[in-house]
Design a protein around this motif. Structure first.
Motif, PDB file in Angstrom:
ATOM      1  N   VAL A   1       0.832  -1.201   0.000  1.00 35.77           N
ATOM      2  CA  VAL A   1       0.000   0.000   0.000  1.00 35.77           C
ATOM      3  C   VAL A   1       0.872   1.257   0.000  1.00 35.77           C
ATOM      4  O   VAL A   1       0.618   2.210  -0.744  1.00 35.77           O
ATOM      5  CB  VAL A   1      -0.960   0.002   1.220  1.00 35.77           C
ATOM      6  N   ALA A   2       1.922   1.234   0.822  1.00 39.13           N
ATOM      7  CA  ALA A   2       2.832   2.384   0.871  1.00 39.13           C
ATOM      8  C   ALA A   2       3.476   2.612  -0.487  1.00 39.13           C
ATOM      9  O   ALA A   2       3.622   3.750  -0.932  1.00 39.13           O
ATOM     10  CB  ALA A   2       3.900   2.159   1.944  1.00 39.13           C
ATOM     11  N   ALA A   3       3.854   1.517  -1.160  1.00 37.69           N
ATOM     12  CA  ALA A   3       4.466   1.636  -2.493  1.00 37.69           C
ATOM     13  C   ALA A   3       3.479   2.271  -3.467  1.00 37.69           C
ATOM     14  O   ALA A   3       3.845   3.135  -4.266  1.00 37.69           O
ATOM     15  CB  ALA A   3       4.911   0.260  -2.985  1.00 37.69           C
ATOM     16  N   ALA A   4       2.206   1.851  -3.390  1.00 40.90           N
ATOM     17  CA  ALA A   4       1.181   2.418  -4.270  1.00 40.90           C
ATOM     18  C   ALA A   4       0.996   3.909  -3.974  1.00 40.90           C
ATOM     19  O   ALA A   4       0.879   4.728  -4.889  1.00 40.90           O
ATOM     20  CB  ALA A   4      -0.140   1.671  -4.101  1.00 40.90           C
ATOM     21  N   ASP A   5       0.980   4.260  -2.708  1.00 39.93           N
ATOM     22  CA  ASP A   5       0.792   5.668  -2.327  1.00 39.93           C
ATOM     23  C   ASP A   5       1.927   6.549  -2.847  1.00 39.93           C
ATOM     24  O   ASP A   5       1.738   7.750  -3.068  1.00 39.93           O
ATOM     25  CB  ASP A   5       0.716   5.786  -0.799  1.00 39.93           C
ATOM     26  N   LEU A   6       3.107   5.957  -3.014  1.00 42.28           N
ATOM     27  CA  LEU A   6       4.261   6.730  -3.512  1.00 42.28           C
ATOM     28  C   LEU A   6       4.267   6.828  -5.035  1.00 42.28           C
ATOM     29  O   LEU A   6       5.176   7.410  -5.619  1.00 42.28           O
ATOM     30  CB  LEU A   6       5.565   6.105  -3.015  1.00 42.28           C
ATOM     31  N   GLY A   7       3.264   6.214  -5.696  1.00 44.38           N
ATOM     32  CA  GLY A   7       3.162   6.341  -7.145  1.00 44.38           C
ATOM     33  C   GLY A   7       3.587   5.100  -7.905  1.00 44.38           C
ATOM     34  O   GLY A   7       3.612   5.094  -9.140  1.00 44.38           O
ATOM     35  N   SER A   8       3.895   4.062  -7.183  1.00 41.42           N
ATOM     36  CA  SER A   8       4.339   2.831  -7.814  1.00 41.42           C
ATOM     37  C   SER A   8       3.146   2.031  -8.341  1.00 41.42           C
ATOM     38  O   SER A   8       2.094   1.985  -7.713  1.00 41.42           O
ATOM     39  CB  SER A   8       5.123   2.018  -6.783  1.00 41.42           C
ATOM     40  N   SER A   9       3.304   1.405  -9.494  1.00 39.17           N
ATOM     41  CA  SER A   9       2.231   0.588 -10.083  1.00 39.17           C
ATOM     42  C   SER A   9       2.366  -0.882  -9.737  1.00 39.17           C
ATOM     43  O   SER A   9       1.592  -1.711 -10.224  1.00 39.17           O
ATOM     44  CB  SER A   9       2.259   0.723 -11.611  1.00 39.17           C
ATOM     45  N   GLY A  10       3.377  -1.209  -8.960  1.00 39.67           N
ATOM     46  CA  GLY A  10       3.550  -2.613  -8.618  1.00 39.67           C
ATOM     47  C   GLY A  10       4.776  -2.814  -7.765  1.00 39.67           C
ATOM     48  O   GLY A  10       5.503  -1.857  -7.464  1.00 39.67           O
TER      49      GLY A  10
END
Lengths: 214, 214, 214, 214
Positions: free
Chosen positions: A181-190
């Motif tokens: 979730v944190a990765a997604a919040d930082l703009g990551s798609s995966g």
């Protein structure tokens, strides 16, 4: 979110992890894929899970001994491939050549790199996606999204400045749903995962926990 | 125009070529520099010509045997360095590391690459300049500006899209003043030369002819 | 005993170490040589100390950018060269090629290897000498002659079985005169040193202590 | 005689060649094996033919992406592996490491090298066999046994001087039964083949011709 599980040369049962990934994939909106060794591609693909190669060489059909031909990976069931993983770094010209080889064989491409500047460079070669993995965090259990959130945001910016069509994954130390979730919040798609799932006693449970918050 | 003469490991007298380059440099608006082997850096720099290294390694002071330290090249008199020449290709991460090492030592950087896509990638790593050299033309005597003018224009566009501050040189097969003018007309800010000058019977005359139309 | 001091890319003054080595060499039966970076070969050779290169490439005069040509090292004053140091490992075919290049240029050769099996392999390529350096001991300050004396004796045996004309040096962790004596007692004809001398506050004193028991 | 057919990354049907090799093997005293790409090991082994890998990496189970683990090759059905083929040259230390990895996994080893000196070096690392293949003859159709018979005899001598238990194969340009007989007459215990069989319109007929004189 795209969750790509790199089995490296771990002493895990690739088919068991693949079946777990396939089953969890059916319960979630996340897209889950497994990247086994070249020798296991066919067995893993036969489970029905989305199958990726860990590497392809910048070569064509011909006189190449001990190389991985993109067409052979595709023929064994792979639909995508990692390129330039920090454990399999390539020369700049060969990253380009490997992307072109993968495209020729119809494989989706994720090019790995260590930092935002290298992510920009990778994006300029027009792969489908790039993945930022700070080498010092690989295998630590400390997620990049927590240890160095700026590197993920800066990588997303670096890729976007060069080519808006290139999506950005991140990796290194990711093992929980919160990390994803944190990765997604930082703009990551995966995310790229490895030991967190491949070495888990119960890979299905580990994966289910991982995608649960999505 | 920047004219960078790569002496490779040719059996030429590096000091004689350096003196010729220094003398011609005083007669022209072009900027002329010479890149000798590491062992000859000091001798070449002592002639007063602008001196470049052919390569630096992505390292710092420390336990590295048989490597070229950027600080040692600078200390010997180099003011810039080639990186990733097609005869000394580096891993993507090491191109980044070599640029950073060169910057640390105050060396100007020119990163070589084979085609416009790789030029974009090199530019994303923020060197001072990039140089496109189609490998199939190196040493042929057929100038890139004539054999494949699109590759020069596309390289200029690729670099500009990624970073407008990165200038573009071109190389491969350049040996006459017309070739240099053609390179400039295609948007190039300089040229890489090698055998055309280094192996000439009279390097000063060859260089004078080369810069005469500028 | 042959004492070869590898300056690596340490932040030492190569000329000061070279002068210390030259001066101590005149006071002892040991043979002392210094291996600086390629850029420093000429300056070091001018001190009069026996000068070695850290590496030469398996190449001839020609189109090679960023390489070390054996002839250029010899021309700068080197009389020998390390090959395949653990910080500059070469492909098997290139170890062969580098030895041949060094011979062509009149350079004496010491080929490094990690263990007795590799020492046998290196000896089969007919260099002047081989040097066994267990990588795990390099830079530790624990001498190979003490941490793993069998590896030195086994290396001496392995080389002798393949080619009796190839002498054996040892390295890794050597910093005192006792270590050098112990290496000699195990059948070694010399030692490779690095930080023990190059990073010493007083290189002349460190070297004098080192050769004193000989 | 041992006849090892390297399928490289040729566009052949690996199973068809494997079945042909299996069938011919039953009609002859020669021992015939096939070395497909890693992705095809399992499919080829299932035909019942003796199956070899083209390469294994000097690694163990663990964090290695895009590598070939000897245990994975063995698990897929390989009983042996080529190492250091001229199209997949390894560092000296890695040739050693790859042989040790193959031994650990129970794989027989054939280490390739270019000339008699390198054959001696390879033999010192104690593989099961070595194979001399002059690179300039690979793919030419001119058999090494005819173009350079001395290189085969010298390789046999070089290996015997180092380790009498290491057998010697030869390769490069071999395509007829006469070439195989000539190789045996020069002291070779087997041959490496590639395009002569793998690219033949009728691999079974090509192989039958090849072993007929034995």
């Amino acid at each position: 979110m795209f969750v790509l599980i790199n089995l490296k040369t771990y002493p895990c049962d690739p088919v068991a992890v693949a079946e777990a990934a396939r089953d969890v994939d059916e319960t979630t909106d996340a897209r889950i894929a497994v990247a086994p060794q070249a020798t296991h591609l066919e067995r893993v693909a036969e489970t029905g899970v989305e199958t990726w190669a860990q590497h392809v060489d910048p070569i064509d059909y011909g006189s190449n001994t001990g190389h991985t031909l993109a067409e052979a990976a595709a023929d064994a069931g792979a639909v995508g491939t990692l390129i330039n993983h920090s454990e399999r770094r390539l020369k700049l010209a060969d990253v380009d050549g490997a992307i072109r080889a993968a495209e020729r064989a119809g494989l989706e491409t994720v090019v790995c790199a260590n930092n935002p500047a290298q992510i920009g460079a990778a994006a300029a070669l027009a792969p489908d996606a790039v993945a930022v993995e700070p080498p010092e965090l690989i295998g630590t259990g400390t997620p990049v999204s927590q240890a160095d959130p700026d590197v993920v945001e800066d990588a997303v910016d670096a890729a976007a400045r060069v080519d808006e069509d290139v999506t950005v994954l991140c990796g290194a130390g990711i093992s929980t749903g919160e990390d994803v979730v944190a990765a997604a919040d930082l703009g990551s798609s995966g995310v790229l995962l490895a030991s967190g799932v491949a070495k888990a006693d119960d890979p299905a449970a580990a994966l289910a926990d991982l995608v649960e918050p999505l």
